[in-house]
Design a protein around this motif. Sequence first.
Motif, mmCIF file in Angstrom:
data_model
loop_
_atom_site.group_PDB
_atom_site.id
_atom_site.type_symbol
_atom_site.label_atom_id
_atom_site.label_comp_id
_atom_site.label_asym_id
_atom_site.label_seq_id
_atom_site.Cartn_x
_atom_site.Cartn_y
_atom_site.Cartn_z
ATOM 1 N N LEU A 8 -6.176 -33.312 -14.263
ATOM 2 C CA LEU A 8 -7.673 -33.436 -14.329
ATOM 3 C C LEU A 8 -8.360 -32.230 -13.881
ATOM 4 C CD1 LEU A 8 -10.062 -36.478 -13.814
ATOM 5 C CD2 LEU A 8 -10.610 -34.273 -12.872
ATOM 6 N N VAL A 9 -9.292 -31.658 -15.000
ATOM 7 C CA VAL A 9 -10.191 -30.447 -14.653
ATOM 8 C C VAL A 9 -11.432 -30.731 -14.799
ATOM 9 C CG1 VAL A 9 -10.323 -28.227 -15.522
ATOM 10 C CG2 VAL A 9 -8.117 -29.240 -16.060
ATOM 11 N N LEU A 10 -12.422 -30.472 -13.443
ATOM 12 C CA LEU A 10 -13.352 -30.257 -13.408
ATOM 13 C C LEU A 10 -14.037 -28.991 -13.852
ATOM 14 C CD1 LEU A 10 -14.177 -31.369 -9.611
ATOM 15 C CD2 LEU A 10 -14.239 -32.808 -11.682
ATOM 16 N N TYR A 11 -14.872 -29.286 -15.093
ATOM 17 C CA TYR A 11 -15.357 -28.167 -15.587
ATOM 18 C C TYR A 11 -16.552 -27.780 -14.842
ATOM 19 C CZ TYR A 11 -16.389 -24.832 -19.220
ATOM 20 O OH TYR A 11 -16.561 -23.614 -20.069
ATOM 21 N N ASN A 12 -16.720 -27.012 -13.933
ATOM 22 C CA ASN A 12 -17.706 -26.632 -13.136
ATOM 23 C C ASN A 12 -18.752 -25.746 -13.499
ATOM 24 O OD1 ASN A 12 -19.167 -27.217 -10.639
ATOM 25 N ND2 ASN A 12 -18.102 -25.640 -9.396
ATOM 26 N N ILE A 13 -19.581 -26.292 -14.527
ATOM 27 C CA ILE A 13 -20.549 -25.261 -15.063
ATOM 28 C C ILE A 13 -21.642 -25.200 -14.383
ATOM 29 C CG2 ILE A 13 -22.172 -25.249 -17.162
ATOM 30 C CD1 ILE A 13 -19.988 -27.320 -18.629
ATOM 31 N N ASN A 14 -21.891 -24.097 -14.057
ATOM 32 C CA ASN A 14 -23.025 -23.781 -13.232
ATOM 33 C C ASN A 14 -23.121 -24.305 -11.989
ATOM 34 O OD1 ASN A 14 -24.177 -21.786 -15.183
ATOM 35 N ND2 ASN A 14 -25.647 -23.186 -16.039
ATOM 36 N N GLY A 15 -21.986 -24.484 -11.182
ATOM 37 C CA GLY A 15 -21.822 -25.261 -10.132
ATOM 38 C C GLY A 15 -22.208 -26.783 -9.976
ATOM 39 N N PHE A 16 -22.212 -27.337 -11.174
ATOM 40 C CA PHE A 16 -22.438 -28.706 -11.219
ATOM 41 C C PHE A 16 -21.877 -29.644 -10.359
ATOM 42 C CE2 PHE A 16 -22.017 -32.999 -12.829
ATOM 43 C CZ PHE A 16 -23.528 -33.337 -12.888
ATOM 44 N N TRP A 17 -20.271 -29.395 -9.985
ATOM 45 C CA TRP A 17 -19.459 -30.093 -9.413
ATOM 46 C C TRP A 17 -19.453 -29.474 -7.817
ATOM 47 C CZ3 TRP A 17 -18.917 -34.547 -11.231
ATOM 48 C CH2 TRP A 17 -18.872 -34.807 -12.552
ATOM 49 N N ASP A 18 -20.361 -28.657 -7.517
ATOM 50 C CA ASP A 18 -20.013 -28.176 -6.096
ATOM 51 C C ASP A 18 -20.199 -28.968 -5.117
ATOM 52 O OD1 ASP A 18 -19.598 -25.517 -7.090
ATOM 53 O OD2 ASP A 18 -21.492 -24.586 -6.399
ATOM 54 N N SER A 19 -21.211 -29.973 -5.100
ATOM 55 C CA SER A 19 -21.393 -30.949 -3.887
ATOM 56 C C SER A 19 -20.154 -31.904 -4.074
ATOM 57 C CB SER A 19 -22.566 -31.621 -4.257
ATOM 58 O OG SER A 19 -22.645 -32.405 -5.301
ATOM 59 N N MET A 20 -19.690 -32.243 -4.904
ATOM 60 C CA MET A 20 -18.415 -33.305 -5.063
ATOM 61 C C MET A 20 -17.220 -32.458 -4.473
ATOM 62 S SD MET A 20 -16.659 -35.645 -7.907
ATOM 63 C CE MET A 20 -15.535 -34.549 -8.700
ATOM 64 N N ILE A 21 -17.039 -31.243 -4.819
ATOM 65 C CA ILE A 21 -16.121 -30.451 -4.295
ATOM 66 C C ILE A 21 -16.159 -30.432 -2.718
ATOM 67 C CG2 ILE A 21 -15.134 -28.045 -4.254
ATOM 68 C CD1 ILE A 21 -15.777 -27.845 -7.183
ATOM 69 N N ALA A 22 -17.171 -30.014 -2.324
ATOM 70 C CA ALA A 22 -17.596 -30.087 -0.807
ATOM 71 C C ALA A 22 -17.204 -31.348 -0.283
ATOM 72 C CB ALA A 22 -19.195 -29.585 -0.649
ATOM 73 N N MET A 23 -17.834 -32.557 -1.208
ATOM 74 C CA MET A 23 -17.522 -33.830 -0.350
ATOM 75 C C MET A 23 -15.796 -34.109 -0.271
ATOM 76 S SD MET A 23 -18.264 -37.629 -1.971
ATOM 77 C CE MET A 23 -16.859 -37.333 -2.938
ATOM 78 N N LEU A 24 -15.269 -33.587 -1.216
ATOM 79 C CA LEU A 24 -13.694 -33.894 -1.401
ATOM 80 C C LEU A 24 -13.044 -32.981 0.046
ATOM 81 C CD1 LEU A 24 -13.119 -34.066 -5.143
ATOM 82 C CD2 LEU A 24 -12.835 -35.983 -3.548
ATOM 83 N N ASP A 25 -13.631 -31.897 0.087
ATOM 84 C CA ASP A 25 -12.996 -31.001 1.104
ATOM 85 C C ASP A 25 -13.437 -31.627 2.458
ATOM 86 O OD1 ASP A 25 -11.821 -28.982 -0.385
ATOM 87 O OD2 ASP A 25 -13.703 -27.685 -0.442
ATOM 88 N N ASP A 26 -14.636 -32.297 2.715
ATOM 89 C CA ASP A 26 -15.237 -32.649 3.749
ATOM 90 C C ASP A 26 -14.237 -34.052 4.200
ATOM 91 O OD1 ASP A 26 -16.817 -33.236 6.046
ATOM 92 O OD2 ASP A 26 -17.611 -34.850 5.050
ATOM 93 N N LEU A 27 -13.811 -35.082 3.063
ATOM 94 C CA LEU A 27 -13.084 -35.920 3.329
ATOM 95 C C LEU A 27 -11.745 -35.672 3.695
ATOM 96 C CD1 LEU A 27 -13.980 -38.110 0.192
ATOM 97 C CD2 LEU A 27 -14.724 -38.595 2.562
ATOM 98 N N THR A 28 -11.012 -34.653 3.186
ATOM 99 C CA THR A 28 -9.809 -33.792 3.580
ATOM 100 C C THR A 28 -9.827 -33.674 5.191
ATOM 101 O OG1 THR A 28 -9.585 -33.187 1.400
ATOM 102 C CG2 THR A 28 -8.227 -32.301 3.004
ATOM 103 N N GLU A 29 -10.781 -33.157 5.364
ATOM 104 C CA GLU A 29 -11.105 -32.543 6.813
ATOM 105 C C GLU A 29 -10.971 -33.520 7.756
ATOM 106 O OE1 GLU A 29 -14.532 -30.215 9.176
ATOM 107 O OE2 GLU A 29 -13.512 -29.110 7.564
ATOM 108 N N LYS A 30 -11.674 -34.714 7.386
ATOM 109 C CA LYS A 30 -11.830 -35.785 8.332
ATOM 110 C C LYS A 30 -10.461 -36.704 7.948
ATOM 111 C CE LYS A 30 -16.775 -35.872 8.087
ATOM 112 N NZ LYS A 30 -17.895 -36.401 7.650
#
Length: 177
Positions: free
Chosen positions: A129-151
């Motif tokens: 699955l590819v997130l097409y992060n046009i103009n940073g659209f998915w940045d907040s979800m990417i940060a959330m996924l990183d945070d969930l991983t960290e936790k």
Amino acid sequence: MKIGIFCSANDNIDAEYFKRTEELGQWAAQNGHVIVFGGCNMGLMECVSKAAKSNKGMTIGVVPTKVEERGKVSSWLDVHIPCSDLTDRKQLLMLQSDVFVALPGGIGTLDEIFTVVASATIGYHNKPLVLYNINGFWDSMIAMLDDLTEKGMIRGQWREHIKVATNLEEVRLNCVK
């Protein structure tokens, strides 16, 4: 390759999303790939299907009953697969697609992304699955996924199942298995 597209069915969104979605549909058609999508005649769904068909590509629409009842079926379909609801739609999209690209979208797109990725994490398929992060659209979800991983909430690395692309070339490279 059959490319499952998850995206917005809204028309009043950033014009850049439409421009990049059109480029994706053109690229897919010009390279012999099939677009598999939700079959709606609105927003980015209509944009990607029209772009593919306008470039002699093939489209497959998986269309829920409610979309049909409301007269919102795209006229850019080669294959129309009816389904009863969104759960059926997701299952059929997963069966029909070799790879998935998530363009900007809302709750429905998020539902599709996480259904596909959850299915992959427990071994139902091995489709990227590819997130097409046009103009940073998915940045907040990417940060959330990183945070969930960290936790410790995500086993392994989510990037094993979700690739991030910021341009069409990166989408192309990440679609290759």
